[in-house]
Design a protein around this motif. Structure first.
Motif, PDB file in Angstrom:
ATOM      1  N   VAL A 102       0.816  -1.234   0.098  1.00  0.00           N
ATOM      2  CA  VAL A 102       0.362  -0.062   0.124  1.00  0.00           C
ATOM      3  C   VAL A 102       0.684   1.253  -0.086  1.00  0.00           C
ATOM      4  CG1 VAL A 102      -1.876   1.165   1.311  1.00  0.00           C
ATOM      5  CG2 VAL A 102      -1.696  -1.342   1.110  1.00  0.00           C
ATOM      6  N   ALA A 103       0.530   2.073  -0.727  1.00  0.00           N
ATOM      7  CA  ALA A 103       1.562   3.538  -1.001  1.00  0.00           C
ATOM      8  C   ALA A 103       0.874   4.566  -0.108  1.00  0.00           C
ATOM      9  CB  ALA A 103       1.246   4.058  -2.370  1.00  0.00           C
ATOM     10  N   CYS A 104       1.583   5.444   0.385  1.00  0.00           N
ATOM     11  CA  CYS A 104       1.216   6.504   1.256  1.00  0.00           C
ATOM     12  C   CYS A 104      -0.037   7.265   0.439  1.00  0.00           C
ATOM     13  CB  CYS A 104       2.205   7.464   1.812  1.00  0.00           C
ATOM     14  SG  CYS A 104       1.644   8.571   2.746  1.00  0.00           S
ATOM     15  N   VAL A 105      -1.028   7.515   1.200  1.00  0.00           N
ATOM     16  CA  VAL A 105      -2.052   8.375   0.437  1.00  0.00           C
ATOM     17  C   VAL A 105      -2.002   9.780   0.539  1.00  0.00           C
ATOM     18  CG1 VAL A 105      -3.675   6.286   0.710  1.00  0.00           C
ATOM     19  CG2 VAL A 105      -3.530   8.263   2.619  1.00  0.00           C
ATOM     20  N   PHE A 106      -0.881  10.301   1.068  1.00  0.00           N
ATOM     21  CA  PHE A 106      -0.755  11.956   1.101  1.00  0.00           C
ATOM     22  C   PHE A 106       0.232  12.459   0.052  1.00  0.00           C
ATOM     23  CE2 PHE A 106      -1.818  10.476   5.420  1.00  0.00           C
ATOM     24  CZ  PHE A 106      -2.764  11.307   5.936  1.00  0.00           C
ATOM     25  N   LYS A 107       0.033  13.827  -0.158  1.00  0.00           N
ATOM     26  CA  LYS A 107       0.761  14.436  -1.287  1.00  0.00           C
ATOM     27  C   LYS A 107       2.251  14.488  -0.959  1.00  0.00           C
ATOM     28  CE  LYS A 107      -3.135  17.364  -2.859  1.00  0.00           C
ATOM     29  NZ  LYS A 107      -3.517  18.562  -2.895  1.00  0.00           N
ATOM     30  N   ASN A 108       2.910  14.308  -2.027  1.00  0.00           N
ATOM     31  CA  ASN A 108       4.661  14.378  -1.972  1.00  0.00           C
ATOM     32  C   ASN A 108       5.210  13.499  -0.992  1.00  0.00           C
ATOM     33  OD1 ASN A 108       4.403  16.654  -3.521  1.00  0.00           O
ATOM     34  ND2 ASN A 108       3.961  18.037  -1.762  1.00  0.00           N
ATOM     35  N   CYS A 109       4.484  12.296  -0.999  1.00  0.00           N
ATOM     36  CA  CYS A 109       5.097  11.280  -0.375  1.00  0.00           C
ATOM     37  C   CYS A 109       5.103   9.906  -1.022  1.00  0.00           C
ATOM     38  CB  CYS A 109       4.382  10.958   1.281  1.00  0.00           C
ATOM     39  SG  CYS A 109       5.133   9.764   2.509  1.00  0.00           S
ATOM     40  N   ASN A 110       6.266   9.351  -1.106  1.00  0.00           N
ATOM     41  CA  ASN A 110       6.603   8.246  -2.155  1.00  0.00           C
ATOM     42  C   ASN A 110       6.528   6.818  -1.065  1.00  0.00           C
ATOM     43  OD1 ASN A 110       6.381   9.825  -4.486  1.00  0.00           O
ATOM     44  ND2 ASN A 110       8.707  10.209  -4.342  1.00  0.00           N
ATOM     45  N   PHE A 111       6.359   7.160   0.042  1.00  0.00           N
ATOM     46  CA  PHE A 111       6.622   5.717   0.880  1.00  0.00           C
ATOM     47  C   PHE A 111       5.729   4.699   0.604  1.00  0.00           C
ATOM     48  CE2 PHE A 111       5.202   3.537   4.712  1.00  0.00           C
ATOM     49  CZ  PHE A 111       6.407   3.116   5.166  1.00  0.00           C
ATOM     50  N   SER A 112       5.787   3.413   0.727  1.00  0.00           N
ATOM     51  CA  SER A 112       5.312   2.230   0.305  1.00  0.00           C
ATOM     52  C   SER A 112       5.814   0.945   1.054  1.00  0.00           C
ATOM     53  CB  SER A 112       5.209   1.853  -1.082  1.00  0.00           C
ATOM     54  OG  SER A 112       4.450   0.663  -1.284  1.00  0.00           O
TER      55      SER A 112
END
Length: 877
Positions: A102-112
């Protein structure tokens, strides 16, 4: 805009007026009725009026602004939620628990990540303080919202609460009180003394206690409008308001609810209560029984189902390929009485039950014989509901034994004789229609008692289907032709021989005439008593053979009793399996020669046993193979549809199971129920699917009477109390509309633009004019619950069923539709389960396209995704 009531024909120009109509006429809710949403494009329905109001406030607020609700969308499976960030993150958590990335759902965040705890830690540290604007644009969107009402129209609606004729409103309030008291007495078993107290207190509150408050309100209102009235006039005004208030009029001393007698008379007049009749067996000893006249009850039922267009009265020729109902059986097809259109078919049920604790001091003292009936002309799903099962007779079991069924069933059979010869006039049709009994459902002891066969299963002739001797059950099979089936002419000779013998010695297991065959022209004992799969299999053969098999497997040290119970206790049951989860195996199961448990528990244990302990047992273990053939038999017998191929396969698998059982347990004799089971293939041809004629749902009806006794504690005239309570309950359910075929309590309306491209294309292809769909996680259709994650059978390939996993449930154009992912299927014979693998192919399925209506649970075992059938699926459609 016109607002139309979905329950009755009421129509209004204003939504608030329709809401008021719902509150007065349909606001009681309850299990017998669901209140549908006012909006025609919303499929939701609710059990209470308060739930409907909450839904309207949340999802159908009358807005005049152009900005609509925010919607969160899952980028993995297209699941969409409105106005609920909490629900959205809970949904993402389900993906993470399956180790899906699941990828992060917030803007400017590429965390997964695919780890739940890692995702939660990241969200807490990096995005603890966030706003809606911080979500990615593809995750959070805003829809345009069209105004439903003009503002000036909304302001005028409040005045409509005062519309209506005073007499009509007063009568509506009285009926509402009547329905409330009927519900308290019949559904919640509130004693009449308690209801009397409630009426007295409400009367005091509405008159004496409310007088000073009303006086203050009147004086304050007059002062605000600069009106000066004489205090005597104000007191007279307040007095008249209190005395003429609809609540005071309904609950006052002259009202219809002050005593239990007045309430009962009001209910008879307004809610069509069919009262039981008392019939005397022995006046000197005070022995009586209660009979509920079947003709007036049947008239109410027929009028209801004819109006709802659920009456199946058309006589059709036998389908050569499928057995779906008892109408496809040879007994029904050969009965010339049913060759005429709109013949009424009645199914009777007869059984004894204890209303008290069967282990206490009152054991057998209040044992009751009950006779129920159900209309056979309605779909099987409706026949299984307890509200479709009606009471005919209640009699003390000891009196039934003393005076015989012929005496107890006499008033019922007289009415059915009238139904056979003269018919029953149905105003909805404008003509009289005839009918009779098509089957009598009972356990083996009950069936033999009523039909006139010997009631001991230790004698020579214990089978009501053939004239074979019990001594041959161990050596000969039914399929060999050694046991000749009973015929009408032969049975008549057996009855004459038994009655003419000096001591009424039974002849080939027959000891007397069946009262139904004697009184009814179009019913015969040899074609009217189907077998009961509940007692033959689920509470007969299955627990006995499970006990023998467990003892053998434990002795071979494949597992211990503790390991078996741990596996049963820790298995991750889902859906209905969780409700019917089996109990632990008792330590003395070998001494008892059974694992115990009720039918649902034993059925669930046998179905899931391959997943629970299957990997611990070698594939070629003979005892295990015997158990698996028994599982195959249960799956086939429980099938709602049969073909000649499935019946022939059932015949062969029963023979195989018999051979395997005798091989692994040569020291154990076959019980009579093994012999009854061998008749099943031919009995399916005669009666249709046997699962539609079992006693399961009828036995569930006993719980109503046991609950009444437990709450009231009245034993003075227990039969009268039970019959009266039951008829009030029937009147309460009859006063409500039909239960909707599709019940949804929570949906989210989603625009097509918010769906993923593949789902959007599928919806547009099948429903070109649709611009929005209703999304739900759970729905109930015709008593069957569907949920996301379940498996549906949608076809077949090379003789194996094709399964699809439910990704999303939608209601489109009032049609239940599933967005599913297809699965590749392999059959694991050792585990009697289907192994599944995702194909990645998605499709849209309507409920009518399913090959089997029952959804299945998906289980994971040793890294494999498996499912096991609830019943055999007939794929030759």
């Amino acid at each position: 805009m016109r607002w139309l009531c979905k329950i009755c024909s009421f129509e209004s120009k204003k939504r608030l007026e329709l809401l008021k109509h719902y509150r007065l006429k349909h606001g009681n809710g309850g299990r017998s009725q669901s209140i549908p949403c006012l909006h025609t494009d919303c499929p939701c329905s609710f059990k209470t009026f308060n739930a409907l109001q909450t839904h309207l406030c949340r999802h159908h607020v009358e807005m005049v602004t152009q900005s609509g609700p925010l919607s969160f969308t899952c980028l993995l499976c297209c699941s969409v939620f409105f106005d609920s960030e909490k629900q959205y993150f809970e949904h993402l958590g389900r993906h993470l628990r399956k180790f899906e990335a699941v990828a992060c759902v917030f803007k400017n965040c590429n965390f997964s990540t695919n780890i739940y705890s890692t995702f939660a830690t990241h969200r807490h540290r990096k995005h603890q303080s966030h706003r809606l604007e911080d979500f990615k644009t593809e995750v959070l969107k805003r829809q345009p919202y069209e105004p439903m009402f003009a503002q000036d129209e909304t302001c005028e609606e409040s005045s409509e609460l005062w519309d209506g004729e005073p007499q009509e409103l007063s009568q509506d309030i009285k009926e509402k009180f009547g329905l409330l008291f009927l519900k308290l007495e019949s559904k919640f078993n509130v004693p009449n003394k308690c209801i009397d107290e409630i009426v007295d207190e409400l009367q005091f509150i509405s008159t004496s206690a409310s007088g000073p408050l009303l006086r203050d309100v009147v004086v304050s209102t007059l002062n605000n409008h600069n009106c000066d009235l004489d205090p005597a006039i104000i007191l007279d005004l307040v007095k008249n308001i209190c005395e003429t208030h609809p609540i005071s009029a309904a609950l006052g001393t002259s009202g219809p609810f002050t005593t239990s007698f007045k309430r009962r008379e009001f209910m008879k007049k307004h809610f069509s209560v069919v009262e039981p009749e008392e019939h005397i067996l022995d006046k000197k000893e005070g022995k009586t029984f209660q009979y509920v006249p079947i003709l007036p009850s049947l008239l109410q039922v027929l009028s209801k189902f004819f109006q709802e267009n659920t009456f199946e009265g058309e006589n059709k020729a036998k389908n050569d390929f499928k057995y779906q109902t008892f109408r496809d059986g040879s007994h029904y097809q050969k009965n010339k009485f049913f060759s005429v259109e709109n013949r009424v078919t009645l199914i009777l049920y007869i059984d004894d039950f204890e209303v008290c604790n069967p282990l206490g001091t009152s054991r057998k003292k209040h044992k009751v014989t009950a006779v129920y009936w159900v209309l056979g002309n309605i779909p099987v799903q409706l026949r299984s509901t307890l509200t479709s099962i009606y009471l005919a007779i209640l009699c003390k079991a000891e009196d039934t034994k003393q005076f015989g069924f012929q005496r107890v069933l006499e008033p019922l059979l007289i009415d059915i004789q009238s139904l056979e010869k003269d018919g029953l006039f149905v105003p909805v049709l404008g003509k009289a229609i005839k009918g009779t009994v098509v089957s009598v459902v009972a356990d083996n002891l009950g069936a033999h008692s009523v039909a006139g066969f010997v009631e001991s299963f230790a004698g020579s002739y214990v089978c009501r289907f053939c004239v074979g001797e019990r001594s041959k059950f161990q050596s000969d099979e039914v399929r060999s032709g050694s046991f000749h089936q009973r015929t009408k002419d032969q049975h008549t000779l057996h009855v004459q021989a038994a009655l003419s013998s000096p001591h009424h010695t039974p002849c080939y297991g027959v000891k007397k005439q069946c009262p139904l065959s004697e009184k009814l022209e179009h019913f015969h004992v040899t074609s009217g008593y189907p077998p009961d799969v509940l007692h033959d299999l689920l509470e007969g053969i299955v627990p006995v053979e499970l006990a023998l098999a467990f003892d053998n497997l434990i002795k071979k040290k494949y597992f211990s009793l503790i390991e078996l119970n741990d596996a049963i206790s820790n298995f991750p049951y889902k859906g209905s399996d969780k409700t019917n989860r089996p109990h632990l195996i008792p330590a003395n199961f070998l001494t008892r020669k059974t694992v115990g448990g009720n039918a649902h528990e034993n059925w669930c244990l046998l179905r899931l046993l391959p997943l629970i302990i299957g990997l611990k047992v070698p594939e070629q273990e003979p005892v295990w193979q015997m158990l698996m053939t028994l599982k195959d038999i249960v799956d086939l017998v429980m099938s709602p549809v049969h073909t000649e191929e499935s019946i022939c396969y059932l015949d062969s698998i029963i023979s195989e199971h018999r051979s395997r059982f005798l091989d692994v347990f040569p020291q154990h004799k076959l019980i009579p129920k093994h012999h009854f089971l061998e008749h099943y293939p031919q009995l399916i041809r005669e009666f249709g699917p046997l699962a539609a004629l079992w006693t399961m749902r009828f036995e569930a009806k006993h719980s109503f009477f046991k609950r009444v006794v437990r709450h009231t504690g009245c034993f003075r005239n227990i039969l009268l109390s039970l019959a009266n309570k039951h008829q009030l309950m029937v009147a309460y359910h009859q006063s409500h509309g039909a239960k909707p075929s599709l019940a949804v309590t929570k949906t989210t309306e989603v625009s097509l633009d918010m769906l993923k491209d593949d789902l959007k294309d599928l919806v547009k292809c099948r429903f070109p004019a649709v611009t929005a769909v209703h999304v739900a996680n759970n729905v109930c259709s015709l008593g069957t619950n569907y949920a996301v994650g379940m498996l549906l059978c949608c076809g077949s390939t090379a003789g194996l069923p094709d399964f699809s996993e439910v990704l999303q449930i939608m209601v489109i154009c009032n049609k239940l539709t599933f967005f599913v992912r297809q699965q590749n299927t392999w059959y694991n014979e050792h585990l009697r389960s289907y192994e599944l693998e995702n194909t990645g192919i998605v499709q849209l399925l309507e409920q009518r396209e399913l090959k089997d209506f029952y959804p299945l649970a998906l289980y994971t075992l040793a890294g494999r995704r498996l499912t096991t059938l609830k019943h055999h699926i007939c794929l030759s459609f």
